[in-house]
Design a protein around this motif. Structure first.
Motif, PDB file in Angstrom:
ATOM      1  N   THR A  15      -8.492  87.821 -57.313  1.00  0.00           N
ATOM      2  CA  THR A  15      -9.518  86.629 -56.601  1.00  0.00           C
ATOM      3  C   THR A  15      -8.806  88.443 -55.393  1.00  0.00           C
ATOM      4  O   THR A  15      -9.642  88.980 -55.189  1.00  0.00           O
ATOM      5  CB  THR A  15      -9.246  86.394 -55.691  1.00  0.00           C
ATOM      6  N   HIS A  18     -10.148  92.158 -56.586  1.00  0.00           N
ATOM      7  CA  HIS A  18     -11.556  92.169 -55.744  1.00  0.00           C
ATOM      8  C   HIS A  18     -11.380  92.735 -54.745  1.00  0.00           C
ATOM      9  O   HIS A  18     -12.449  93.572 -54.316  1.00  0.00           O
ATOM     10  CB  HIS A  18     -12.102  90.888 -56.434  1.00  0.00           C
ATOM     11  N   THR A  19     -10.919  91.443 -54.030  1.00  0.00           N
ATOM     12  CA  THR A  19     -10.920  91.898 -51.927  1.00  0.00           C
ATOM     13  C   THR A  19     -10.844  93.127 -51.727  1.00  0.00           C
ATOM     14  O   THR A  19     -11.123  94.037 -51.001  1.00  0.00           O
ATOM     15  CB  THR A  19     -10.237  90.852 -50.980  1.00  0.00           C
ATOM     16  N   LEU A  21     -10.691  95.661 -53.840  1.00  0.00           N
ATOM     17  CA  LEU A  21     -11.516  96.518 -53.898  1.00  0.00           C
ATOM     18  C   LEU A  21     -13.672  96.834 -53.477  1.00  0.00           C
ATOM     19  O   LEU A  21     -13.944  97.725 -52.856  1.00  0.00           O
ATOM     20  CB  LEU A  21     -12.235  96.643 -55.821  1.00  0.00           C
ATOM     21  N   GLU A  22     -13.594  95.387 -52.372  1.00  0.00           N
ATOM     22  CA  GLU A  22     -14.559  95.417 -52.036  1.00  0.00           C
ATOM     23  C   GLU A  22     -14.217  95.851 -50.357  1.00  0.00           C
ATOM     24  O   GLU A  22     -15.735  96.209 -50.162  1.00  0.00           O
ATOM     25  CB  GLU A  22     -15.101  93.312 -51.565  1.00  0.00           C
ATOM     26  N   ASN A  23     -13.075  96.256 -49.976  1.00  0.00           N
ATOM     27  CA  ASN A  23     -12.828  96.674 -48.754  1.00  0.00           C
ATOM     28  C   ASN A  23     -13.041  98.222 -48.512  1.00  0.00           C
ATOM     29  O   ASN A  23     -12.848  98.241 -47.478  1.00  0.00           O
ATOM     30  CB  ASN A  23     -11.695  95.821 -48.167  1.00  0.00           C
ATOM     31  N   GLY A  24     -13.200  98.494 -49.674  1.00  0.00           N
ATOM     32  CA  GLY A  24     -13.036 100.408 -49.833  1.00  0.00           C
ATOM     33  C   GLY A  24     -11.620 100.482 -49.434  1.00  0.00           C
ATOM     34  O   GLY A  24     -11.573 101.830 -49.318  1.00  0.00           O
TER      35      GLY A  24
END
Length: 50
Positions: A15, A18-19, A21-24
């Motif tokens: 998790t 993934h966070t 990655l999502e935040n760039g």
């Protein structure tokens, strides 16, 4: 040529990975590490089959 590995995370922290990655916030790849509990046989790199 080799890929740039930004960070490694244990599978239990997927998790968080993934966070990230999502935040760039990454410039490279994120690797999830799966721990092998059966130490009787050698680990085969790159192979997910027993």
């Amino acid at each position: 040529m080799r890929p740039h590995i930004e960070a490694t995370f244990p599978l239990a922290k997927a998790t968080e990975a993934h966070t990230l990655l999502e935040n760039g916030q990454t410039a490279g790849k994120i690797v999830l590490v799966v721990e092998h509990r059966n130490t009787d046989r050698p680990h085969r790199r790159g192979c997910s089959l027993p």
